[in-house]
Design an enzyme around this catalytic site. Structure first.
Site, mmCIF file in Angstrom:
data_model
loop_
_atom_site.group_PDB
_atom_site.id
_atom_site.type_symbol
_atom_site.label_atom_id
_atom_site.label_comp_id
_atom_site.label_asym_id
_atom_site.label_seq_id
_atom_site.Cartn_x
_atom_site.Cartn_y
_atom_site.Cartn_z
ATOM 1 N N LYS A 42 17.288 64.484 25.913
ATOM 2 C CA LYS A 42 16.250 63.859 25.056
ATOM 3 C C LYS A 42 14.947 64.659 25.634
ATOM 4 C CE LYS A 42 15.066 59.516 25.266
ATOM 5 N NZ LYS A 42 14.989 58.043 25.227
ATOM 6 N N CYS B 165 5.737 58.401 17.910
ATOM 7 C CA CYS B 165 6.618 58.852 17.444
ATOM 8 C C CYS B 165 6.667 60.617 17.095
ATOM 9 C CB CYS B 165 6.895 58.190 15.979
ATOM 10 S SG CYS B 165 8.384 58.990 15.046
ATOM 11 N N CYS C 149 9.965 62.088 15.733
ATOM 12 C CA CYS C 149 11.207 61.991 14.957
ATOM 13 C C CYS C 149 10.905 61.856 13.279
ATOM 14 C CB CYS C 149 12.343 61.246 15.279
ATOM 15 S SG CYS C 149 12.098 59.541 14.812
#
Length: 98
Positions: free
Chosen positions: A46, A64, A66
């Site tokens: 990740k 964020c 994504c």
């Protein structure tokens, strides 16, 4: 100033523009699950980057990357589901107070 109710009533009673108003159907937006990180650090499980900042109100803030977060621009962990569905490895950007 006239109230909203009196404006609506006069619009309908005199056959004005409000009487002929028809709502347009909403368009559906379909989001396909596909990887958004084609080649950055693909050898890592990740990708999470941290940046130290001196002027922050909180000791740690996750942003964020994504584009799936329900609290965008803040991370809500949606990348976990996204990564499982797509095989991607995207993670949040962490801003840490220095």
């Amino acid at each position: 100033m006239a109230s909203t109710a009196s404006i609506i009533q006069s619009g309908f009673s005199c056959g004005g523009a409000l009487a002929s108003f028809t709502a347009k159907p909403r368009r559906m937006v379909v989001v396909r699950a596909q990887a958004i990180n084609p080649d950055i650090k693909k050898d890592e499980a990740k990708v999470v980057d941290s940046v130290l900042v001196t002027e922050l109100s909180k000791p740690l803030t996750a942003y964020c990357r994504c584009w799936r977060s329900g609290t965008f621009p803040l991370c809500d962990g949606s990348h976990v589901k996204h990564n499982k569905e797509t095989g991607d490895n995207v993670g949040p950007l962490l801003l840490k107070k220095q």
